[in-house]
Scaffold this motif. Sequence first.
Motif, short mmCIF file in Angstrom:
data_model
loop_
_atom_site.label_atom_id
_atom_site.label_comp_id
_atom_site.label_asym_id
_atom_site.label_seq_id
_atom_site.Cartn_x
_atom_site.Cartn_y
_atom_site.Cartn_z
N LEU A 30 0.87 -1.17 0.00
CA LEU A 30 0.00 0.00 0.00
C LEU A 30 0.91 1.23 0.00
N ARG A 31 0.58 2.19 -0.87
CA ARG A 31 1.46 3.33 -1.05
C ARG A 31 0.86 4.61 -0.49
N CYS A 32 1.73 5.45 0.06
CA CYS A 32 1.31 6.76 0.57
C CYS A 32 2.23 7.85 0.06
N ASP A 33 1.62 8.89 -0.51
CA ASP A 33 2.36 10.09 -0.92
C ASP A 33 1.98 11.22 0.03
N PRO A 34 2.88 11.64 0.90
CA PRO A 34 2.52 12.69 1.86
C PRO A 34 2.47 14.05 1.20
N ILE A 35 2.02 15.02 1.96
CA ILE A 35 2.06 16.40 1.48
C ILE A 35 3.52 16.79 1.28
N SER A 36 3.79 17.46 0.18
CA SER A 36 5.17 17.82 -0.15
C SER A 36 5.82 18.62 0.97
N GLY A 37 7.01 18.18 1.37
CA GLY A 37 7.75 18.90 2.41
C GLY A 37 7.50 18.41 3.81
N HIS A 38 6.49 17.56 3.99
CA HIS A 38 6.21 17.02 5.32
C HIS A 38 7.23 15.93 5.66
N THR A 39 7.90 16.09 6.79
CA THR A 39 8.90 15.10 7.16
C THR A 39 8.31 13.97 8.01
N ALA A 40 7.18 14.23 8.65
CA ALA A 40 6.56 13.22 9.51
C ALA A 40 5.46 12.50 8.75
N ALA A 73 -1.15 9.48 7.13
CA ALA A 73 -1.24 10.90 7.48
C ALA A 73 0.16 11.49 7.44
N SER A 74 0.24 12.79 7.25
CA SER A 74 1.53 13.46 7.34
C SER A 74 1.38 14.77 8.08
#
Lengths: 115, 114
Positions: free
Chosen positions: A21-31, A93-94
Motif C-alpha cells: 500500500l502506497r502513501c504520498d505525503p504532502i510535499s515537504g512534510h517530514t513526519a 497521514a503526514s
Amino acid sequence: GAGVSQTPSNKVTEKGKYVELRCDPISGHTALYWYRQSLGQGPEFLIYFQGTGAADDSGLPNDRFFAVRPEGSVSTLKIQRTERGDSAMYLCASSPSGVYQETQYFGPGTRLLVL
Amino acid sequence: GESVGLHLPTLSVQEGDNSIINCAYSNSASDYFIWYKQESGKGPQFIIDIRSNMDKRQGQRVTVLLNKTVKHLSLQIAATQPGDSAVYFCAENSLMDSSYKLIFGSGTRLLVRP
C-alpha cells in the motif's frame, strides 16, 4: 495544494498473498504516520516515520507488517501472508515536522479486503 | 474511548438545529485534543483542536469545549447542514506518551434530516 494521496483506493487479495500500500505525503512534510481503521471504529496507530527512519513501529500488529520510506517522502506499507483479519481501511497521514500538537493530515485511505 | 464495534452511536438532528457531539477520554495525561470528521469512504478531515490550557475554542460554526475535571470533550456545530452528515471522532494526544500518536475514540455518526 495537493493533500495526502494513497494508492490503490481499494485492494482485494486472497489469503496468503503479499500486498503493498502506497502513501504520498504532502510535499515537504517530514513526519508520516500509518493508521488502521476497522469498520465502525476509530483509526489505530501503526507506525511513525521521521524522515527516512521509523521512529516508532510499536503499533504494527506482528512481523507480517513492515513499512519503508527510503527517500523520506513516499512510504509503502507491506503486508506478507495476508489474513482475513487484515481486512480494514489503511490510512496514511503526514505533518510538517512531527513536533507535538501538530495537525496530522490524512489521506483517503486504502480499503483492503482479504478473501 | 471504548469501542462500540459496528454500532456507532448516532445523533440525528434537523437541518438548521445545533448539534452537540460528546467524547469521554481516559488518559488524564492527555493535553491535546482534536476533532476529525470522516465522510463515507474518505479519510478523517481535521475540524478543530484544543490544548489543555484552554476550556473553549471556536472556529467557523464549530466550538469545542474541554472539561478536564471529568475528562470530557464536546463538539458543537451551529446551524447544522446536510453536508455535516458524517462520523465524528475525537482524538487525544499526550506529550508524555508518544507525543506523535493520536488515540481515537470510537466515533459518533451525525445524521442531518432535511
